[in-house]
Design a protein around this motif. Sequence first.
Motif, PDB file in Angstrom:
ATOM      1  N   LEU A   4      61.061  41.685  49.356  1.00 32.73           N
ATOM      2  CA  LEU A   4      61.695  42.503  49.576  1.00 32.73           C
ATOM      3  C   LEU A   4      61.914  42.467  51.304  1.00 32.73           C
ATOM      4  CD1 LEU A   4      63.189  45.628  49.398  1.00 32.73           C
ATOM      5  CD2 LEU A   4      60.970  46.312  49.308  1.00 32.73           C
ATOM      6  N   ASP A   5      60.701  42.140  51.954  1.00 29.00           N
ATOM      7  CA  ASP A   5      60.479  41.867  52.973  1.00 29.00           C
ATOM      8  C   ASP A   5      61.822  41.530  53.782  1.00 29.00           C
ATOM      9  OD1 ASP A   5      59.748  42.315  56.031  1.00 29.00           O
ATOM     10  OD2 ASP A   5      58.602  40.257  55.079  1.00 29.00           O
ATOM     11  N   GLY A  18      65.139  41.789  56.579  1.00 28.92           N
ATOM     12  CA  GLY A  18      65.170  40.963  57.167  1.00 28.92           C
ATOM     13  C   GLY A  18      66.905  40.684  57.728  1.00 28.92           C
ATOM     14  N   ARG A  19      67.587  41.071  56.691  1.00 30.17           N
ATOM     15  CA  ARG A  19      68.970  40.424  57.049  1.00 30.17           C
ATOM     16  C   ARG A  19      69.440  41.504  56.608  1.00 30.17           C
ATOM     17  NH1 ARG A  19      70.117  35.635  52.227  1.00 30.17           N
ATOM     18  NH2 ARG A  19      72.378  36.010  53.664  1.00 30.17           N
ATOM     19  N   ALA A  68      75.294  39.216  47.719  1.00 29.87           N
ATOM     20  CA  ALA A  68      74.555  37.373  47.408  1.00 29.87           C
ATOM     21  C   ALA A  68      72.889  37.610  48.230  1.00 29.87           C
ATOM     22  CB  ALA A  68      74.901  37.046  47.700  1.00 29.87           C
ATOM     23  N   HIS A  69      72.814  38.020  48.988  1.00 28.27           N
ATOM     24  CA  HIS A  69      71.329  38.003  49.545  1.00 28.27           C
ATOM     25  C   HIS A  69      70.180  39.449  48.517  1.00 28.27           C
ATOM     26  CE1 HIS A  69      72.964  41.482  51.676  1.00 28.27           C
ATOM     27  NE2 HIS A  69      72.268  41.703  52.284  1.00 28.27           N
ATOM     28  N   VAL A 125      65.934  38.721  44.872  1.00 24.97           N
ATOM     29  CA  VAL A 125      64.724  40.116  44.649  1.00 24.97           C
ATOM     30  C   VAL A 125      64.960  41.160  43.239  1.00 24.97           C
ATOM     31  CG1 VAL A 125      65.900  42.356  45.838  1.00 24.97           C
ATOM     32  CG2 VAL A 125      63.472  41.767  46.286  1.00 24.97           C
ATOM     33  N   ARG A 126      66.072  40.977  42.745  1.00 25.71           N
ATOM     34  CA  ARG A 126      66.732  41.993  41.813  1.00 25.71           C
ATOM     35  C   ARG A 126      65.372  41.318  40.952  1.00 25.71           C
ATOM     36  NH1 ARG A 126      71.782  42.831  38.635  1.00 25.71           N
ATOM     37  NH2 ARG A 126      70.730  43.962  36.688  1.00 25.71           N
TER      38      ARG A 126
END
Length: 431
Positions: free
Chosen positions: A137-138, A142-143, A246-247, A251-252
């Motif tokens: 998640l971090d 950031g993105r 996509a990013h 995390v999913r």
Amino acid sequence: MTPTRRCISVREHGWLSTEPVRATLDCAQVSESAFEYLCRLSEQASRGGARLVQIEGQRRLKLDNFVGVVQTPCGTVLEILPKHHAEAGSLAEARALLRKLLEAVLDLPARGVGAAALQLFEAPLSEWVLGRFLRELDTLLGRGLRFDYQRVEEELPFMRGQLDLNQQLRQPPGRQHRFHVRHEVYLPDRPENRLLKRALERARTSTQDPENWRLAQELSSRMLEIPPSRQLKQDFRAWGTDRLLAHYRPVRPWCELILGEHMPLALAGDFEGLSMLFPMEKLFERYVARWLQRRLVADVTLRTPARFKSLCTQQDQPIFQLEPDLFISRGGEHWVLDTKWKLLDGQDRAAKYGLSQADFYQLYAYGQKYLGGAGRMALIYPRTESFRTPLAPFEFNAGLRLEVLPFDLDRDELVGDERMGLPYRAARLAA
């Protein structure tokens, strides 16, 4: 930080008691409230066909073959680990094995985590999951979060966007200076972000690791304006898959794991703690299937499980479906493999090595229906200190043979697989 919780680590099939006992990986003491909560959970799960524990009176219960984490309302965190060694095996090894199985079976991202890192990470499974989620998640924050335009209808003292003429004409006397308007606002209130916020809240209140707690607090301040999801299933169905998201993909899986969407067993109840339980036989079956998929040649068909044969028919309709865990076919060749999560004793022939006669009846039926009464079959068990090498083959008839093979989870190796003549890739055969 959240109040300190008591973490208890035991292996599957271990005992829990409310009376004082010497704590080992196979026996531990729990509080009366934790004991009662586990009994209630088991009763709820049994209605769905699962059994979490065997209750032995009012003071003792025996765990079944589920592994994972259960958090009770009183603060007890029960970590249940695989038992792939009868006597030997350490807490760190059991944790590393469970993490390896989950990463492979659930397709969890393994960015920057090697075998050495897994062995060095001594925290319970729950802290490992929370830490991986927080770091993914971090990276996502950031993105940048994905925002969307959303239609807003409101009353303002000034014009903004489009005037809602119907509402404006109904404006009561004395409020003509107020404007009913429609306009769009660029907000991060999307299904994906709501789910991440819900998982973050659970992580922040569940973690006992100082570094995880610090990072969770920091991320919470960065997601302050996002509301948490209140409809998990609906929001997961609406999770976008386009290239602009996509990013979000790494995390999913961790978000699903924390919120219970990756769970073979759903835990019902009013208490919403961090609990994740997995049937160990299914983890083992799927891990072996993934291992085989990576090694078999490209033109092989691997069904996990196979479901196209039945034991018999009635009025031209199939009945009693036969489902081998693994069915491999290539051209005119076929193989049937079944996995069993059970510890065998390869030296104790008097006790039939711990094998089940019912399993042999089942494999015989598979051989008749899937292989036409002639071919190669295997029962695959975990390799242990008392079951290191394959047993001598079992002959059903001249053409139908069953192998009993150990799978080494430490070295990722199916011992004795050369007996099966499986169509491995050339690199595997050369090895």
